[in-house]
Design an enzyme around this catalytic site. Structure first.
Site, mmCIF file in Angstrom:
data_model
loop_
_atom_site.group_PDB
_atom_site.id
_atom_site.type_symbol
_atom_site.label_atom_id
_atom_site.label_comp_id
_atom_site.label_asym_id
_atom_site.label_seq_id
_atom_site.Cartn_x
_atom_site.Cartn_y
_atom_site.Cartn_z
ATOM 1 N N ARG A 1 -39.795 51.000 -47.728
ATOM 2 C CA ARG A 1 -38.948 51.901 -46.939
ATOM 3 C C ARG A 1 -37.526 51.832 -47.486
ATOM 4 N NH1 ARG A 1 -38.363 48.714 -41.066
ATOM 5 N NH2 ARG A 1 -37.543 46.796 -41.939
ATOM 6 N N ASN B 1 -31.887 54.185 -39.498
ATOM 7 C CA ASN B 1 -32.247 52.849 -39.012
ATOM 8 C C ASN B 1 -31.632 51.803 -39.927
ATOM 9 O OD1 ASN B 1 -33.977 51.285 -37.066
ATOM 10 N ND2 ASN B 1 -34.772 50.468 -38.987
ATOM 11 N N GLU B 2 -30.876 50.899 -39.349
ATOM 12 C CA GLU B 2 -30.322 49.771 -40.107
ATOM 13 C C GLU B 2 -29.838 50.201 -41.494
ATOM 14 O OE1 GLU B 2 -33.098 46.498 -40.088
ATOM 15 O OE2 GLU B 2 -32.451 45.909 -38.092
ATOM 16 N N GLU C 1 -32.785 45.823 -30.994
ATOM 17 C CA GLU C 1 -34.003 45.163 -31.463
ATOM 18 C C GLU C 1 -33.857 43.651 -31.387
ATOM 19 O OE1 GLU C 1 -35.381 46.028 -35.365
ATOM 20 O OE2 GLU C 1 -34.945 48.160 -35.194
ATOM 21 N N GLU D 1 -45.884 44.803 -41.099
ATOM 22 C CA GLU D 1 -45.358 44.105 -39.921
ATOM 23 C C GLU D 1 -46.429 43.798 -38.879
ATOM 24 O OE1 GLU D 1 -42.045 46.738 -39.083
ATOM 25 O OE2 GLU D 1 -40.677 45.335 -40.071
ATOM 26 N N LYS D 2 -47.683 43.740 -39.311
ATOM 27 C CA LYS D 2 -48.742 43.554 -38.309
ATOM 28 C C LYS D 2 -48.686 42.184 -37.644
ATOM 29 C CE LYS D 2 -52.451 42.674 -41.682
ATOM 30 N NZ LYS D 2 -51.581 42.825 -42.888
ATOM 31 N N PHE D 3 -48.054 41.213 -38.313
ATOM 32 C CA PHE D 3 -47.944 39.891 -37.679
ATOM 33 C C PHE D 3 -46.669 39.754 -36.835
ATOM 34 C CE2 PHE D 3 -51.002 38.773 -41.018
ATOM 35 C CZ PHE D 3 -51.935 38.090 -40.244
HETATM 36 C C1 GLA Z 1 -35.609 45.601 -38.406
HETATM 37 C C2 GLA Z 1 -36.119 47.036 -38.427
HETATM 38 C C3 GLA Z 1 -37.424 47.213 -37.729
HETATM 39 C C4 GLA Z 1 -38.355 46.079 -38.050
HETATM 40 C C5 GLA Z 1 -37.711 44.774 -37.704
HETATM 41 C C6 GLA Z 1 -38.585 43.588 -37.962
HETATM 42 O O1 GLA Z 1 -34.869 45.305 -37.310
HETATM 43 O O2 GLA Z 1 -35.186 47.926 -37.884
HETATM 44 O O3 GLA Z 1 -37.986 48.442 -38.132
HETATM 45 O O4 GLA Z 1 -38.667 46.107 -39.409
HETATM 46 O O5 GLA Z 1 -36.574 44.629 -38.510
HETATM 47 O O6 GLA Z 1 -37.973 42.398 -37.567
#
Ligand code: GLA
Length: 655
Positions: free
Chosen positions: A103, A141-142, A298, A346-348
């Site tokens: 991503r 996002n971020e 988050e 990120e399944k875990f």
């Molecule tokens: C970041 C991202 C999320 C996810 C989390 C995992 O905060 O914004 O999409 O990947 O990390 O901790």
């Protein structure tokens, strides 16, 4: 008080969505961030949009009373983008093109990326601007999270344009960067490059401007999207999720453009002290927009997936960290993510609704926190901090440029060390740029403020002249905003209110064993401390030595000085003290400045914060704690004189 998390319904069959909404209601969820990574689902091909599914999800959530923080989905371009426009991909300093399959694989300055993103955002904004279920906009996002800088040809062209705008003509750029050095003089902007891989050190002015440029490119992307959202008639607040003290983006500069500050924070649950750095991050978010409550966008309910080892959170730890946010000004607690993914990287990663279902500790903790937050009611805004800790992104970038007396100075680590000393003493702190220091602050702590803009210097001098305390040093007031020395040596602006000058920065050796010392012990009224990184040669120009170096090359020389000749008090520290030293020196200076704790008598493992008349205490220690705190316990409505807290226990008390 909002409660919820990222919701990624496109990862699930539609039959599950009603169950999701029902479970959300059970957990007390009031808001979800929707569509953050939905670009490929919303726009399967250029010019082709599929909103039916998103209409249905938003309506379903709205009918279920769940508000939507609607994402613009621009953080991860779909495969058709790079298939058709490979030039949007970013490039590293070494010339490696970063490919898709993960991503954030886009060059922020790419005109093609921006055009495609703007087409997507225009379509989303027009469709949902008036939807009553959408209460906030979540841009991208971020920003910069994985891609800290882009060195592509796109970036090259944009960097040249950015420099031309900043400097007007190439001679001004030459002067700013000092290109008379090493035959670097440019005769045209078209010769300038990003600081790509080179045989040796880059020009420091170029590095600094490239940091500014990188932050600005990301901010331009954000502003472009925000304008589109507003042009579509949307009136909801607009945000993008920050990542605490994140070096690549100058959040102090970004903050005025966000209606609400939102933050992502993942303290290591296995580190018993990580709650203090988390507190630093909360206070930074609060300080970025002090009059508007921020939101935790988050956090994890339990374990992560991206550390070398991902320890679970202890029972109660997630709730304690959430309440820490509330106490430090947050009006929303959200998670990544609502439902744990079945597939993908990120399944875990834990989620509000775990893969193992509702008969789990995580689910019980999630529903309990939802109920607790719902019962809280609204809290006052305002912390009344009298201490300002100076944090400045431009200084951070410049001070960590290579080729300095010591290249071991970790500026954020130094700031956090000072913050922890204040935190252990339960002192309220604003984290601000030098220009944001004002009359409310009686003590300003500005560690290692190497780059100082003229306005920042004026603000700090004015602070001392109106009677305030300023504690600064070492390696402070060394360069201007171009990373160039000023005439007259060092401390040219702050020297007069500190009563000292600097002759030499006195870098300490990396390790002992040779003629150069690795540490510089010092002694003062606060006891003993260990100086690290630098042991500067300070010249007294009116100041008194409060502490002196006790061993080594600087033995007998001033280590901490104090000067009261300019209205207030200027303190100068000639070294970077170790953790215990910072603690002791902070105590000494706080006392001299007459700064009190939010409350007295709490153990140092209890997090103490204030919002107006409400004091929040959270026990992060491993032992029960009894805290003297009189007032009304907001959970029970009862009058208390003190509160007893189990490990991870907390209380909010109105005074
Ligand atoms: C970041 C991202 C999320 C996810 C989390 C995992 O905060 O914004 O999409 O990947 O990390 O901790």
């Amino acid at each position: 008080m909002h409660y919820g998390g990222d919701y990624n319904p496109e990862q699930w069959p539609e039959e599950i969505w009603p169950e999701d909404v029902a479970r959300m209601r059970e957990a007390g969820v009031t808001m979800v961030s929707l569509g953050i990574f939905s670009w490929s689902r919303i726009q399967p091909a250029e010019g082709q949009f599929d909103f039916d599914w998103l209409d249905r999800v938003i309506d379903l959530l709205h009918e279920g009373g769940i508000a939507v923080d609607l994402a613009t989905a621009t953080a991860s371009p779909p495969p058709w983008v790079h298939e058709r426009y490979p030039e949007v991909l970013p490039v590293t300093a070494d010339g490696v093109t970063l490919g898709p399959g993960s991503r954030q694989h886009y060059a922020p300055s790419s005109p093609v990326y921006r055009r495609l993103a703007s087409e997507l955002v225009t379509a989303i904004a027009h469709r949902y601007a008036q939807h009553p279920g959408v209460v906030m906009w979540h841009i991208n996002n971020e920003y910069g999270c994985h891609l800290h800088a882009d060195y592509s040809d796109t970036a090259r062209d944009a960097f040249r344009a950015w420099l031309e705008k900043r400097y007007g003509d190439v001679e001004t750029l030459n002067d700013a960067w000092g290109t008379a050095f090493w035959s670097q003089r440019y005769t045209s902007f078209s010769q300038v490059l990003p600081p790509r891989a080179a045989p040796y050190s880059h020009n420091p002015g170029q590095l600094l401007d490239f940091h500014r440029f990188t932050s600005d490119m990301l901010l331009e992307c954000y502003l472009m999207e925000k304008e589109i959202i507003r042009a579509a008639g949307a009136t909801q607040p607009v945000t993008t999720n920050f990542m605490g003290p994140f070096k690549p983006a100058n959040y102090a500069q970004w903050a005025p453009h966000l209606d609400v500050i939102t933050d992502d924070c993942y303290p290591d649950p296995n580190d018993p002290e990580s709650f203090r750095d988390a507190a630093f991050q909360r206070d930074l978010m609060r300080s970025l927009k002090p009059d508007v409550p921020w939101m935790l966008m988050e956090q994890a309910t339990n374990a992560l997936n991206w550390r070398p080892s991902n320890a679970p959170k202890a029972p109660g730890q997630m709730e304690a960290l959430s309440i820490q946010c509330v106490g430090r000004g947050a009006d929303g607690i959200l998670f990544f993510q609502w439902r744990q993914s079945r597939a993908g990287a990120e399944k875990f990663h834990s989620a509000m609704l775990p893969h193992a279902g509702t008969d789990t500790r995580t689910w019980r903790e999630v529903t309990r926190l939802g109920a607790t937050l719902a019962a809280l009611g609204s809290l006052p805004v305002g912390t009344d901090a009298r201490v300002a800790l100076v944090m400045d992104w431009e200084n951070w970038w410049a001070i960590e440029s290579p080729d300095h007396p010591s290249n071991r100075l970790d500026h954020l680590a130094v700031l956090q060390r000072w913050y922890r000393a204040l935190h252990r003493r339960h002192v309220a702190v604003d984290i601000v740029t030098p220009e944001q220091v004002d009359e409310r602050h009686s003590l300003v702590i500005a560690p290692t403020l190497y780059l100082l803009r003229p306005e920042g210097a004026d603000a700090l001098v004015a602070h001392v002249r109106r009677g305030g305390h300023l504690l600064t040093g070492p390696f402070t007031d060394v360069v201007d905003e171009r990373d160039r020395f000023l005439d007259g040596g060092f401390l040219t602006r702050l020297g007069p209110v500190l009563g000292v000058g600097i002759e030499d920065f006195g870098a300490l050796a990396v390790a002992g064993g040779g003629p150069g010392e690795a540490v510089a012990p010092l002694t003062g009224p606060f006891g003993e401390a260990i100086g690290t990184v630098l042991a500067e040669e300070v010249i007294l120009r009116g100041a008194d030595a409060v502490a002196t170096f006790s061993e080594g090359r600087r033995a007998g020389g001033p280590a901490l000085t104090r000067f009261s000749g300019e209205g207030g008090t200027g303190w100068y520290l000639a070294t970077v003290p170790d953790e215990a030293g910072c603690d002791a020196i902070a105590g000494h200076v706080l006392e001299a400045a007459g700064v009190r704790a939010v409350i007295d008598g709490a153990p140092d493992t209890v997090d103490v914060s204030r919002r107006g008349n409400v004091v929040t205490v959270v026990n992060f220690g491993s032992e029960p704690a009894s805290v003297p705190l009189a007032g009304t316990d907001l959970a029970t409505g009862e009058q208390v004189e003190h509160v007893d807290l189990e490990p991870y226990g907390y209380a909010l008390v109105a005074q």
